[in-house]
Design an enzyme around this catalytic site. Structure first.
Site, PDB file in Angstrom:
ATOM      1  N   HIS A  13       3.818  39.306  33.124  1.00  0.00           N
ATOM      2  CA  HIS A  13       5.204  39.537  32.551  1.00  0.00           C
ATOM      3  C   HIS A  13       4.386  39.414  31.526  1.00  0.00           C
ATOM      4  O   HIS A  13       4.615  39.282  30.548  1.00  0.00           O
ATOM      5  CB  HIS A  13       5.917  38.585  32.644  1.00  0.00           C
ATOM      6  CG  HIS A  13       7.276  38.634  31.914  1.00  0.00           C
ATOM      7  ND1 HIS A  13       8.660  38.306  32.536  1.00  0.00           N
ATOM      8  CD2 HIS A  13       7.586  38.956  30.213  1.00  0.00           C
ATOM      9  CE1 HIS A  13       9.493  38.832  31.405  1.00  0.00           C
ATOM     10  NE2 HIS A  13       8.915  39.154  30.758  1.00  0.00           N
ATOM     11  N   HIS A  15       5.232  42.003  27.396  1.00  0.00           N
ATOM     12  CA  HIS A  15       5.888  42.897  26.639  1.00  0.00           C
ATOM     13  C   HIS A  15       4.742  43.548  25.800  1.00  0.00           C
ATOM     14  O   HIS A  15       3.280  43.357  24.725  1.00  0.00           O
ATOM     15  CB  HIS A  15       6.483  42.199  25.739  1.00  0.00           C
ATOM     16  CG  HIS A  15       7.954  42.019  26.213  1.00  0.00           C
ATOM     17  ND1 HIS A  15       8.880  42.736  26.537  1.00  0.00           N
ATOM     18  CD2 HIS A  15       7.909  40.306  27.102  1.00  0.00           C
ATOM     19  CE1 HIS A  15      10.072  41.888  27.246  1.00  0.00           C
ATOM     20  NE2 HIS A  15       9.224  41.088  27.554  1.00  0.00           N
ATOM     21  N   LYS A  99      13.090  46.086  36.876  1.00  0.00           N
ATOM     22  CA  LYS A  99      13.305  44.812  35.877  1.00  0.00           C
ATOM     23  C   LYS A  99      15.215  44.962  35.421  1.00  0.00           C
ATOM     24  O   LYS A  99      15.225  45.301  34.874  1.00  0.00           O
ATOM     25  CB  LYS A  99      13.143  44.786  34.871  1.00  0.00           C
ATOM     26  CG  LYS A  99      13.524  44.059  33.767  1.00  0.00           C
ATOM     27  CD  LYS A  99      12.472  42.420  34.116  1.00  0.00           C
ATOM     28  CE  LYS A  99      13.016  41.028  33.265  1.00  0.00           C
ATOM     29  NZ  LYS A  99      12.514  40.486  32.259  1.00  0.00           N
ATOM     30  N   HIS A 136      15.452  39.125  34.894  1.00  0.00           N
ATOM     31  CA  HIS A 136      15.923  37.966  33.534  1.00  0.00           C
ATOM     32  C   HIS A 136      17.038  37.783  33.260  1.00  0.00           C
ATOM     33  O   HIS A 136      17.695  37.745  33.746  1.00  0.00           O
ATOM     34  CB  HIS A 136      16.208  38.449  32.090  1.00  0.00           C
ATOM     35  CG  HIS A 136      16.463  37.663  30.560  1.00  0.00           C
ATOM     36  ND1 HIS A 136      14.886  37.774  29.764  1.00  0.00           N
ATOM     37  CD2 HIS A 136      16.730  36.852  30.493  1.00  0.00           C
ATOM     38  CE1 HIS A 136      16.003  36.955  28.529  1.00  0.00           C
ATOM     39  NE2 HIS A 136      16.516  36.295  29.178  1.00  0.00           N
ATOM     40  N   HIS A 174      10.134  33.766  33.815  1.00  0.00           N
ATOM     41  CA  HIS A 174       9.511  33.027  32.630  1.00  0.00           C
ATOM     42  C   HIS A 174      10.815  31.830  33.259  1.00  0.00           C
ATOM     43  O   HIS A 174      11.542  31.599  31.788  1.00  0.00           O
ATOM     44  CB  HIS A 174       9.739  33.329  31.285  1.00  0.00           C
ATOM     45  CG  HIS A 174      11.130  34.248  31.525  1.00  0.00           C
ATOM     46  ND1 HIS A 174      12.639  34.103  31.717  1.00  0.00           N
ATOM     47  CD2 HIS A 174      11.360  36.022  30.552  1.00  0.00           C
ATOM     48  CE1 HIS A 174      12.937  35.592  31.259  1.00  0.00           C
ATOM     49  NE2 HIS A 174      12.173  36.127  31.218  1.00  0.00           N
ATOM     50  N   ASP A 246       4.949  36.461  29.006  1.00  0.00           N
ATOM     51  CA  ASP A 246       6.048  36.921  28.345  1.00  0.00           C
ATOM     52  C   ASP A 246       5.600  37.268  27.031  1.00  0.00           C
ATOM     53  O   ASP A 246       6.554  36.684  26.221  1.00  0.00           O
ATOM     54  CB  ASP A 246       7.290  36.215  28.008  1.00  0.00           C
ATOM     55  CG  ASP A 246       8.239  36.652  27.573  1.00  0.00           C
ATOM     56  OD1 ASP A 246       8.506  37.485  28.246  1.00  0.00           O
ATOM     57  OD2 ASP A 246       9.418  35.729  27.710  1.00  0.00           O
TER      58      ASP A 246
HETATM   59  C1  NCD Z   1      11.210  39.112  25.004  1.00  0.00           C
HETATM   60  C2  NCD Z   1      11.098  40.270  23.738  1.00  0.00           C
HETATM   61  O1  NCD Z   1      11.075  40.180  22.322  1.00  0.00           O
HETATM   62  O2  NCD Z   1      11.281  41.675  24.752  1.00  0.00           O
HETATM   63  N1  NCD Z   1      11.700  38.516  23.685  1.00  0.00           N
HETATM   64  C3  NCD Z   1      11.329  37.305  24.818  1.00  0.00           C
HETATM   65  O3  NCD Z   1      11.760  35.650  23.671  1.00  0.00           O
HETATM   66  N2  NCD Z   1      10.959  36.591  25.877  1.00  0.00           N
HETATM   67  C4  NCD Z   1      12.497  40.092  25.435  1.00  0.00           C
HETATM   68  C5  NCD Z   1      12.616  38.427  27.389  1.00  0.00           C
HETATM   69  O4  NCD Z   1      11.753  38.989  27.854  1.00  0.00           O
HETATM   70  O5  NCD Z   1      13.606  38.714  27.066  1.00  0.00           O
HETATM   71 ZN    ZN Z   2       9.852  38.903  28.441  1.00  0.00          ZN
END
Ligand code: NCD
Ligand code: ZN
Length: 342
Positions: A13, A15, A99, A136, A174, A246
């Site tokens: 997971h 970003h 997702k 999510h 998460h 995450d």
């Molecule tokens: C994530 C993001 O900033 O893209 N933020 C987070 O707090 N985890 C988005 C997400 O996974 O919810």
């Molecule tokens: Zn995330």
């Protein structure tokens, strides 16, 4: 134990953002992980197969020369996603999951699904072609307390969803509560990812000595009993629980703001953070399977063969990772770590 050798892990997971941010953060992930499940919450989101193919090419182009990393792509589910897009995604071979973000739940989720029951045709197709659904798992109902949003999602949406689609493979992403652990333990065709922040910190950390925006992520940190349940699940050796950082970078100024963004940036030192969490309960022997085996097993991909080494040594997490004038603040910046990846 002074050294720990593990099969190279993957991040299930992640970003990575896009453009200059992608270039700034990707090398850190590439150093630690062989593969990553890439979150599609760009602006605009990755909604179609061509979007995913183009984003994948931009990620591949940003990998530092001489290094390897395999981005495993995901599609962002919307009210308008069509079953044909799912079939095309499955056929592509490089899209590994879809997702679900509840509309309004988190960063760039305004394109998200307004009512999960509207997506039944999509879930039907995903179940048929065996493409996993990543959740999510929070409700966005403003009447629900922020600390209860995961549990209410499970009761209100996940349990009925799994009754409608028992064979659909789901990852509850998460997870943050003992309720989520209990549910995952007792349901079929479901796994869960766990972040370093939810294994290491409880919600007090957000308010320790003042407000600490770099510990604000979604789902928000919960109370200590939940953290302990997560740590127990992660270190239990149960293959349903696996690593997903995450890591969610936002510039320092967008975190340290009157209305700060949610997300912890951990790409720099994720594995060391997990090692610390596992060591705190004398479970370092369970780290390799959690970090390197159970994820690929769930996604039906081969396990990595290369190895990496962590060494017991003290080092200080930098205050900033360079990106724009503002920089990115890593999770627990400025503090000491006790493990270091070679
Ligand atoms: C994530 C993001 O900033 O893209 N933020 C987070 O707090 N985890 C988005 C997400 O996974 O919810
Ligand atoms: Zn995330």
């Amino acid at each position: 134990m002074e050294q720990l050798t593990l099969t190279r892990p993957d991040d299930w997971h992640l970003h990575l953002r896009d453009g200059e941010a992608l270039k700034a953060v990707l090398p850190h992930t590439v150093r630690q992980f062989a593969r990553g499940i890439i979150m599609p919450n760009l602006k605009p989101p990755v909604r179609s197969l061509p979007d995913a193919a183009a984003y994948r090419d931009r990620i591949l182009a940003a990998i530092p020369p001489g290094q390897t990393f395999e981005p495993l792509m995901t599609l962002y589910l919307t009210d308008n996603t069509r079953p044909e897009e799912i079939l095309k995604a499955k056929d592509s071979g490089f899209v590994k999951a879809v997702k679900y973000y509840p509309s309004g739940a988190t960063t760039n989720s305004e394109f998200g699904v307004t009512d999960i029951r509207k997506c039944d045709r999509i879930f039907e197709t995903m179940q048929q072609v065996d493409l996993p659904l990543l959740l999510h798992g929070e409700v966005t109902d403003p009447d629900v307390d922020i600390f209860d949003r995961e549990k209410v999602f499970i009761d209100r949406h996940l349990i009925p969803l799994k009754q409608r689609f028992p064979q659909l493979r789901v990852v509850l992403e998460h997870i943050t509560t003992s309720d989520a652990v209990e549910y995952v333990l007792n349901a079929d065709n479901i796994g869960a990812t766990l972040t370093p922040q939810h294994l290491l910190f409880n919600r007090n950390r957000i308010f320790q000595g003042g407000i600490n925006p770099h510990f604000y992520c979604l789902p928000i940190l919960k109370r200590e009993t939940h953290r302990q349940a997560l740590l127990k699940a992660a270190t239990s050796g149960n293959p349903k629980f696996f690593l997903g950082t995450d890591s969610a970078p936002h510039t320092r100024t967008s975190k340290e703001s009157a209305c700060g963004c949610a997300g912890c940036f951990s790409a720099l030192h994720a594995l060391e953070l997990y090692a610390e969490a596992f060591e705190s309960v004398n479970a370092l022997d369970k780290l390799e399977a959690f970090a390197s085996f159970y994820g690929p097993d769930f996604y039906q991909l081969p396990r990595n063969t290369e190895q990496i080494t962590l060494t017991k040594t003290t080092w200080r997490i930098p205050d900033r990772v360079p990106f724009t004038e503002s920089g990115l603040v890593p999770l627990r910046a400025g503090q000491e770590m006790t493990w270091k990846m070679a």
